[in-house]
Design a protein around this motif. Sequence first.
Motif, PDB file in Angstrom:
ATOM      1  N   HIS A 118      34.930  32.808  50.467  1.00 25.62           N
ATOM      2  CA  HIS A 118      34.363  32.008  49.543  1.00 25.62           C
ATOM      3  C   HIS A 118      35.538  31.033  48.929  1.00 25.62           C
ATOM      4  CE1 HIS A 118      32.250  30.742  45.877  1.00 25.62           C
ATOM      5  NE2 HIS A 118      31.344  31.410  46.296  1.00 25.62           N
ATOM      6  N   SER A 119      35.086  29.760  48.993  1.00 28.30           N
ATOM      7  CA  SER A 119      36.004  28.746  48.874  1.00 28.30           C
ATOM      8  C   SER A 119      36.510  28.897  47.204  1.00 28.30           C
ATOM      9  CB  SER A 119      35.539  27.369  48.707  1.00 28.30           C
ATOM     10  OG  SER A 119      34.295  27.287  47.906  1.00 28.30           O
ATOM     11  N   LYS A 120      36.094  29.688  46.375  1.00 25.94           N
ATOM     12  CA  LYS A 120      36.494  29.741  44.769  1.00 25.94           C
ATOM     13  C   LYS A 120      36.648  31.057  44.571  1.00 25.94           C
ATOM     14  CE  LYS A 120      33.928  25.704  43.222  1.00 25.94           C
ATOM     15  NZ  LYS A 120      33.548  25.107  44.535  1.00 25.94           N
ATOM     16  N   MET A 121      36.779  32.017  45.429  1.00 32.44           N
ATOM     17  CA  MET A 121      36.865  33.329  44.993  1.00 32.44           C
ATOM     18  C   MET A 121      38.321  33.663  44.429  1.00 32.44           C
ATOM     19  SD  MET A 121      37.377  35.252  48.821  1.00 32.44           S
ATOM     20  CE  MET A 121      38.027  36.866  47.901  1.00 32.44           C
ATOM     21  N   LEU A 122      39.259  32.804  44.923  1.00 30.12           N
ATOM     22  CA  LEU A 122      40.683  33.030  44.337  1.00 30.12           C
ATOM     23  C   LEU A 122      41.005  32.427  43.103  1.00 30.12           C
ATOM     24  CD1 LEU A 122      42.654  32.825  48.012  1.00 30.12           C
ATOM     25  CD2 LEU A 122      41.890  34.720  46.597  1.00 30.12           C
ATOM     26  N   VAL A 123      40.159  31.701  42.600  1.00 32.01           N
ATOM     27  CA  VAL A 123      40.490  31.130  41.268  1.00 32.01           C
ATOM     28  C   VAL A 123      39.540  31.699  40.085  1.00 32.01           C
ATOM     29  CG1 VAL A 123      41.337  28.884  42.130  1.00 32.01           C
ATOM     30  CG2 VAL A 123      38.867  29.070  41.588  1.00 32.01           C
ATOM     31  N   ARG A 124      38.785  32.825  40.652  1.00 32.15           N
ATOM     32  CA  ARG A 124      38.156  33.399  39.568  1.00 32.15           C
ATOM     33  C   ARG A 124      38.343  34.919  39.260  1.00 32.15           C
ATOM     34  NH1 ARG A 124      32.197  31.087  42.321  1.00 32.15           N
ATOM     35  NH2 ARG A 124      32.440  29.143  41.330  1.00 32.15           N
ATOM     36  N   ARG A 125      38.690  35.082  38.095  1.00 30.60           N
ATOM     37  CA  ARG A 125      39.121  36.670  37.806  1.00 30.60           C
ATOM     38  C   ARG A 125      37.909  37.603  38.000  1.00 30.60           C
ATOM     39  NH1 ARG A 125      43.721  38.874  35.675  1.00 30.60           N
ATOM     40  NH2 ARG A 125      44.528  36.639  35.485  1.00 30.60           N
ATOM     41  N   PHE A 126      36.773  36.889  37.352  1.00 30.65           N
ATOM     42  CA  PHE A 126      35.630  37.694  37.372  1.00 30.65           C
ATOM     43  C   PHE A 126      34.985  38.309  38.881  1.00 30.65           C
ATOM     44  CE2 PHE A 126      33.784  33.511  37.759  1.00 30.65           C
ATOM     45  CZ  PHE A 126      32.937  33.772  38.463  1.00 30.65           C
ATOM     46  N   VAL A 127      35.664  37.548  39.659  1.00 34.11           N
ATOM     47  CA  VAL A 127      35.363  38.037  41.267  1.00 34.11           C
ATOM     48  C   VAL A 127      36.281  38.896  41.783  1.00 34.11           C
ATOM     49  CG1 VAL A 127      35.117  36.954  43.548  1.00 34.11           C
ATOM     50  CG2 VAL A 127      33.770  35.740  41.546  1.00 34.11           C
ATOM     51  N   MET A 128      37.577  38.465  41.606  1.00 38.45           N
ATOM     52  CA  MET A 128      38.840  39.057  42.216  1.00 38.45           C
ATOM     53  C   MET A 128      39.249  40.617  41.520  1.00 38.45           C
ATOM     54  SD  MET A 128      39.867  37.350  44.727  1.00 38.45           S
ATOM     55  CE  MET A 128      41.242  38.152  44.837  1.00 38.45           C
ATOM     56  N   ALA A 129      38.848  40.502  40.158  1.00 38.81           N
ATOM     57  CA  ALA A 129      39.001  41.921  39.694  1.00 38.81           C
ATOM     58  C   ALA A 129      38.272  43.212  40.108  1.00 38.81           C
ATOM     59  CB  ALA A 129      38.848  41.766  38.001  1.00 38.81           C
ATOM     60  N   PRO A 130      36.565  43.038  40.157  1.00 34.27           N
ATOM     61  CA  PRO A 130      36.017  43.950  40.807  1.00 34.27           C
ATOM     62  C   PRO A 130      36.209  44.166  42.112  1.00 34.27           C
ATOM     63  CG  PRO A 130      34.564  41.914  40.173  1.00 34.27           C
ATOM     64  CD  PRO A 130      36.119  41.775  39.570  1.00 34.27           C
ATOM     65  N   LEU A 131      36.488  42.880  43.042  1.00 36.55           N
ATOM     66  CA  LEU A 131      36.752  42.903  44.378  1.00 36.55           C
ATOM     67  C   LEU A 131      38.214  43.791  44.819  1.00 36.55           C
ATOM     68  CD1 LEU A 131      36.044  41.922  47.300  1.00 36.55           C
ATOM     69  CD2 LEU A 131      37.698  39.878  47.067  1.00 36.55           C
ATOM     70  N   VAL A 132      39.141  43.495  44.083  1.00 41.02           N
ATOM     71  CA  VAL A 132      40.342  44.379  44.190  1.00 41.02           C
ATOM     72  C   VAL A 132      40.376  45.792  43.828  1.00 41.02           C
ATOM     73  CG1 VAL A 132      42.517  44.712  43.302  1.00 41.02           C
ATOM     74  CG2 VAL A 132      41.951  42.309  43.890  1.00 41.02           C
ATOM     75  N   GLU A 133      39.235  46.277  42.976  1.00 36.05           N
ATOM     76  CA  GLU A 133      38.896  47.595  42.593  1.00 36.05           C
ATOM     77  C   GLU A 133      38.508  48.346  43.942  1.00 36.05           C
ATOM     78  OE1 GLU A 133      35.526  49.996  40.211  1.00 36.05           O
ATOM     79  OE2 GLU A 133      36.240  48.235  39.357  1.00 36.05           O
ATOM     80  N   ILE A 134      37.892  47.829  44.681  1.00 33.20           N
ATOM     81  CA  ILE A 134      37.136  48.574  46.040  1.00 33.20           C
ATOM     82  C   ILE A 134      37.896  47.997  47.169  1.00 33.20           C
ATOM     83  CG2 ILE A 134      34.907  48.766  44.931  1.00 33.20           C
ATOM     84  CD1 ILE A 134      33.806  46.318  46.683  1.00 33.20           C
ATOM     85  N   ALA A 135      38.772  46.785  47.197  1.00 30.21           N
ATOM     86  CA  ALA A 135      39.295  46.407  48.448  1.00 30.21           C
ATOM     87  C   ALA A 135      40.659  45.887  48.170  1.00 30.21           C
ATOM     88  CB  ALA A 135      38.413  45.270  49.046  1.00 30.21           C
ATOM     89  N   SER A 136      41.677  46.594  47.471  1.00 27.92           N
ATOM     90  CA  SER A 136      42.848  46.009  47.171  1.00 27.92           C
ATOM     91  C   SER A 136      43.777  45.728  48.149  1.00 27.92           C
ATOM     92  CB  SER A 136      43.460  47.042  46.409  1.00 27.92           C
ATOM     93  OG  SER A 136      43.847  48.204  47.053  1.00 27.92           O
ATOM     94  N   SER A 137      43.819  46.517  49.262  1.00 23.77           N
ATOM     95  CA  SER A 137      44.815  46.280  50.541  1.00 23.77           C
ATOM     96  C   SER A 137      44.085  45.350  51.608  1.00 23.77           C
ATOM     97  CB  SER A 137      45.025  47.798  51.122  1.00 23.77           C
ATOM     98  OG  SER A 137      43.815  48.123  51.598  1.00 23.77           O
ATOM     99  N   ILE A 138      42.886  44.910  51.351  1.00 20.07           N
ATOM    100  CA  ILE A 138      42.272  43.851  52.396  1.00 20.07           C
ATOM    101  C   ILE A 138      43.147  42.771  52.310  1.00 20.07           C
ATOM    102  CG2 ILE A 138      40.278  42.596  53.063  1.00 20.07           C
ATOM    103  CD1 ILE A 138      39.823  45.622  53.646  1.00 20.07           C
ATOM    104  N   ILE A 139      43.543  42.228  53.515  1.00 18.51           N
ATOM    105  CA  ILE A 139      44.136  40.853  53.632  1.00 18.51           C
ATOM    106  C   ILE A 139      43.101  39.571  53.643  1.00 18.51           C
ATOM    107  CG2 ILE A 139      45.694  39.639  55.297  1.00 18.51           C
ATOM    108  CD1 ILE A 139      46.851  42.161  53.978  1.00 18.51           C
ATOM    109  N   HIS A 140      43.687  38.621  52.799  1.00 19.83           N
ATOM    110  CA  HIS A 140      42.730  37.337  52.700  1.00 19.83           C
ATOM    111  C   HIS A 140      43.039  36.757  53.930  1.00 19.83           C
ATOM    112  CE1 HIS A 140      41.217  33.407  51.521  1.00 19.83           C
ATOM    113  NE2 HIS A 140      40.854  34.066  50.567  1.00 19.83           N
ATOM    114  N   PRO A 141      41.863  36.423  54.715  1.00 13.97           N
ATOM    115  CA  PRO A 141      42.126  35.472  55.917  1.00 13.97           C
ATOM    116  C   PRO A 141      42.992  34.305  56.057  1.00 13.97           C
ATOM    117  CG  PRO A 141      39.773  36.505  55.856  1.00 13.97           C
ATOM    118  CD  PRO A 141      40.442  36.441  54.453  1.00 13.97           C
TER     119      PRO A 141
END
Length: 374
Positions: A118-141
Amino acid sequence: MKIQHITYLSLGTNQGNKLENLQNAIDLIANEVGVVKKISSIYKTPSWGFNGEDFNNICIKVSTLHQPETLMNTLLEIETSLGRERSNQVGYQNRNIDIDILLFDDEIIISKTLMIPHSKMLVRRFVMAPLVEIASSIIHPIEKKQLSVCLQNIEDSSEISVIEEKLIRPITLSEKYNYIAIEGNIGAGKTSLSKMISAEFNAKMVLERFADNPFLPKFYEDKERYAFPLEMSFLADRYQQLTDDLAQFDLFKNFIVSDYYIFKSLIFAQVTLQKEEYLLYRKMFNLMYKEITKPDLYVYLYQNTERLLENIKKRGREYEQNIKPAYLQKIHDGYKSFINTEKNLNLLVIDVSEIDFVNNKKDYNYIINKIRNF
């Protein structure tokens, strides 16, 4: 074998009963998209890009068979079914539900209708905070960094907070059951359903090897002569196969689905054998039945005789084409008697006479929900 894909989705709502909106969306995603594997906490966040009510946001991890374009269209349909109304107004707006695809495996997709990640995911804390909770070690492609590092570097300073309410993750068939046996009359669709469940839930399959039985074509030509050797050979084959195939799997760890169960032998024998033959047959059956692993759930697919004959004709097995309606009714009566008297099986009857679960996804989901909620 169909490939399971891992996708991460962002869900948000700022209208109505927010908790209910999110739960309804999760339930529909479990029905229409795939297995919901993880759900983040609920994050309360201020509206982003416009003045509006606070949002409740979450991220979920889903295993799906869908390809990205199909996934996107399915999510749009889910939003619409939950009352999402899109307008031509420019900019961000209030919404009762919003579902975005953040990641799909490690793919990078750029098209007219879809952009992943998603083009705006890396600038949205409300997206990244819950995402990191369940996928912290996933590499952004694209960034080639762990999501946890991406969150640390985010410039969005919006205040977000975790609320106490929790959402319920829909359980899958493989979590509820270890071994499901699917049964039905000739042409009811038991093998098709078994294969579909296996593909979606990565289940081990035990399918009946009926085509190798040399007595079957002969039986349809001369039932009286070949009934007993046919039923005895079927009983021996089913016992041997169930014993061998189930022994390959860990019944506590593997999810197994079969398109028949050993009781099938007894039901068909009641229809085809003479009284003296059946009494002898029953003695052999009882000895074998004691040794057979019992399924956690026994599903009987009922179809009326007219639909059965249509299905039999459609699949085109030559030796089945002369099957009479009366014979199918006798088999159904045998199953009915078994269903009414057998008390030791966890047994679910599903009428599939008016649905097409092979070609209609909603009909298939109807069956899966019946099994899941039984």
